[in-house]
Write a protein that holds these residues in place. Structure first.
Motif, PDB file in Angstrom:
ATOM      1  N   ARG A  51       0.842  -1.217   0.000  1.00 38.97           N
ATOM      2  CA  ARG A  51       0.000   0.000   0.000  1.00 38.97           C
ATOM      3  C   ARG A  51       0.868   1.255   0.000  1.00 38.97           C
ATOM      4  N   GLU A  52       1.917   1.248   0.783  1.00 37.42           N
ATOM      5  CA  GLU A  52       2.806   2.411   0.847  1.00 37.42           C
ATOM      6  C   GLU A  52       3.533   2.619  -0.484  1.00 37.42           C
ATOM      7  N   LYS A  53       3.947   1.537  -1.117  1.00 43.03           N
ATOM      8  CA  LYS A  53       4.598   1.650  -2.422  1.00 43.03           C
ATOM      9  C   LYS A  53       3.641   2.217  -3.452  1.00 43.03           C
ATOM     10  N   ALA A  55       1.071   4.116  -2.931  1.00 39.38           N
ATOM     11  CA  ALA A  55       0.840   5.527  -2.615  1.00 39.38           C
ATOM     12  C   ALA A  55       2.017   6.380  -3.087  1.00 39.38           C
ATOM     13  N   ALA A  56       3.229   5.867  -2.937  1.00 39.36           N
ATOM     14  CA  ALA A  56       4.410   6.607  -3.383  1.00 39.36           C
ATOM     15  C   ALA A  56       4.415   6.763  -4.905  1.00 39.36           C
ATOM     16  N   VAL A  57       4.035   5.716  -5.608  1.00 38.18           N
ATOM     17  CA  VAL A  57       3.964   5.778  -7.067  1.00 38.18           C
ATOM     18  C   VAL A  57       2.904   6.794  -7.487  1.00 38.18           C
ATOM     19  N   ARG A  59       1.859   9.399  -5.814  1.00 40.96           N
ATOM     20  CA  ARG A  59       2.365  10.757  -5.542  1.00 40.96           C
ATOM     21  C   ARG A  59       3.365  11.187  -6.611  1.00 40.96           C
ATOM     22  N   ARG A  60       4.252  10.283  -6.999  1.00 38.29           N
ATOM     23  CA  ARG A  60       5.246  10.593  -8.019  1.00 38.29           C
ATOM     24  C   ARG A  60       4.566  10.912  -9.345  1.00 38.29           C
TER      25      ARG A  60
END
Length: 66
Positions: A51-53, A55-57, A59-60
């Motif tokens: 989930r964190e990965k 979300a990071a993608v 955002r990027r």
């Protein structure tokens, strides 16, 4: 089953941070035993990391569109 110390080590965070993630529900965990020691299943920690990965993608990608 992982202890909070295990979770902290895997995520490279402090034990209090791992406890906060579990207590807030970001990582599903449960308490066992008379002293209420927290335990987290490996699959739950893996799901949190995914989930964190994601979300990071997201955002990027949002930043690259701006």
């Amino acid at each position: 089953m992982l202890t909070l110390a295990d979770v902290a080590e895997i995520l490279d965070v402090t034990v209090p941070t791992a406890r906060s993630l579990v207590r807030s529900g970001e990582i599903f965990g449960f308490q066992v035993g008379g002293r209420g020691m927290w335990r987290v299943e490996s699959k739950e920690l893996d799901a949190y990391v995914e989930r964190e990965k994601a979300a990071a993608v997201a955002r990027r990608e949002a930043l690259s569109r701006d």
